[in-house]
Design an enzyme around this catalytic site. Structure first.
Site, mmCIF file in Angstrom:
data_model
loop_
_atom_site.group_PDB
_atom_site.id
_atom_site.type_symbol
_atom_site.label_atom_id
_atom_site.label_comp_id
_atom_site.label_asym_id
_atom_site.label_seq_id
_atom_site.Cartn_x
_atom_site.Cartn_y
_atom_site.Cartn_z
ATOM 1 C CG ASP A 206 -2.172 0.838 0.930
ATOM 2 O OD1 ASP A 206 -3.070 0.892 1.821
ATOM 3 O OD2 ASP A 206 -2.059 1.717 0.105
ATOM 4 C CG ASP B 80 -5.593 -5.120 2.439
ATOM 5 O OD1 ASP B 80 -6.374 -4.496 1.336
ATOM 6 O OD2 ASP B 80 -5.347 -5.083 3.606
ATOM 7 C CB CYS C 128 -10.604 -26.450 9.840
ATOM 8 S SG CYS C 128 -8.936 -25.298 9.560
ATOM 9 C CB CYS D 198 -5.666 -25.426 10.081
ATOM 10 S SG CYS D 198 -6.075 -24.786 11.488
ATOM 11 C CB CYS E 84 -8.600 -27.412 13.233
ATOM 12 S SG CYS E 84 -9.483 -25.978 13.111
ATOM 13 C CG HIS F 25 -8.769 -21.617 12.635
ATOM 14 N ND1 HIS F 25 -9.217 -22.851 11.836
ATOM 15 C CD2 HIS F 25 -9.834 -20.844 12.630
ATOM 16 C CE1 HIS F 25 -10.466 -22.759 11.664
ATOM 17 N NE2 HIS F 25 -10.922 -21.566 12.282
#
Ligand SMILES: Nc1ccc2nc(N)nc(O)c2c1
Ligand SMILES: [Zn+2]
Length: 371
Positions: free
Chosen positions: A91, A265, A303, A305, A308, A334
């Site tokens: 940015d 974003d 999930c 990940c 999890c 997560h």
């Protein structure tokens, strides 16, 4: 070719595409984790990659203050410095100056401000912002603009947008063109249809590699954001990527993709990961809540990940109650993985021409709430 965009397929206003940069490709619609101070907080770069993220966001404002753009350049650029080999978008600094610094002064030339870090005074102009983003070796540079505050009188919104359009021309003139690197314009005009169209016309006349929708996610609320998108995205170039800045919650992402946005974003997944708020397919979960204290189940059984896969809610609850850093790491991982899963679901739904059903099922599951 600067940054290339390939429109692969459409489903209504939604688009499935692919961006090509010098540091790799990005499947769109895409979510960019925020790496403000050259790090995605609480995450190793390999972990960020494992969540499915392909592109990160960096900030001119923070990096010019610390460690300084010259130093990052001397050390080989942001990719080398932070050990992220994929694409990086930065940015341009104007938004962060207005939201973070003290004693700001805006003029036709640019903005002068006092650093929120050490009070030293600095200046940012379209030219200096382009130089800094070049020194950082950013793949996608954002024009230097003024994010029009909300609420705002229409005449002030017009004045602010027109200043940003003059700064967009100066940004374009100062940008150093390189293969695999691009410059995105930022549409302003607040919630006013004619101003948004005037801004799009001004930017497309200058010509950019992508077009962002700025001036939203500034407190207008989801309804006003969606209605602004309804009359803005259809007038944006079809053959270039569209990036909605600073957005958002999972349901913001779904609604904005349905309205033709390709890139996002937001600090939410990382910031909320550090405060104990998890995003799941059944809505948000505050892991600090006592109801999780002895719950052996994973946060989200659907999930994959590490959070999890390997840990219980009871353990996460314990980590947050005791302020253990591992809690922040696991919940950040997560949240980022869930945001990427939302985007992957949208990409495949668009490819399969079933976005309507997919979005409806998403909203139904979100409304179920955590059990
Ligand atoms: N909501 C946001 C977030 C970031 C922004 N960055 C720039 N440069 N301009 C805007 O209007 C933004 C709006
Ligand atoms: Zn998970």
């Amino acid at each position: 070719m600067t940054v290339g965009y390939e429109l692969i397929s459409k489903d209504g206003a939604a688009r499935r595409g692919r961006l090509t940069t010098a540091h790799g490709t990005i499947e769109t619609p895409a979510f960019m984790p925020v790496g403000t101070a050259a790090t995605v907080k609480c995450m190793l770069p390999d972990s960020v990659k494992a969540t499915g993220a392909e592109i990160l966001l960096g900030n001119t404002y923070h990096l010019m203050l610390r460690p300084g753009a010259e130093r990052v350049e001397k050390l080989g650029g942001l990719h080398r410095f932070m050990n992220w080999s994929g694409p990086i978008l930065t940015d341009s600094g104007g938004f962060q100056v207005m939201s973070l610094s003290k004693l700001r002064k805006i003029s036709e030339q640019g903005v002068t401000f006092q650093s929120h870090v050490d009070g030293k005074s600095h200046e940012l102009t379209p030219e200096s912002s382009m130089k800094i983003q070049h020194q950082l070796d950013s793949n996608i540079t954002m024009c230097f603009d003024e994010c029009t505050p909300f609420p705002v009188e229409k005449k002030d919104a017009a004045e602010s947008m027109r200043l940003s359009m003059r700064w967009a021309q100066r940004s374009r003139d100062a940008f150093v063109d390189r293969d695999g690197y691009g410059l995105f314009g930022i549409v302003q005009g607040s919630v006013f249809e004619d101003l948004r169209h005037e801004s799009i016309e001004a930017l497309t006349k200058i010509g950019f590699d992508g077009y962002a929708v700025g001036g939203l996610a500034v407190g207008e609320g989801q309804e006003a954001m969606f209605s602004t998108l309804d009359f803005t995205t259809p007038s944006m170039p079809e053959d270039k990527p569209r990036y909605l800045m600073g957005v958002g919650k999972p349901d913001d992402l779904v609604g904005a993709v349905e309205r033709g946005i390709d890139m996002f974003d937001c600090v939410l997944p990382t910031r909320c990961g550090r405060t104990g708020q998890a995003f799941t397919r059944r809505g948000t979960v505050n892991i600090r809540n006592a109801r999780h204290a002895e719950d052996p189940r994973p946060l989200d059984p659907g999930c994959a990940c590490p959070c999890c896969r390997d840990y219980s809610r009871a353990y996460l609850h314990h980590l947050f109650k005791t302020g253990e850093v591992l809690g922040l790491m696991l919940l950040t991982w997560h949240n980022l993985a869930y945001f990427q899963e939302v985007m992957a679901g949208l990409r495949s739904a668009i490819e399969g021409g079933r976005l309507k059903e997919h979005a409806a099922a998403f909203r139904t599951e979100q409304a179920l709430g955590d059990i």
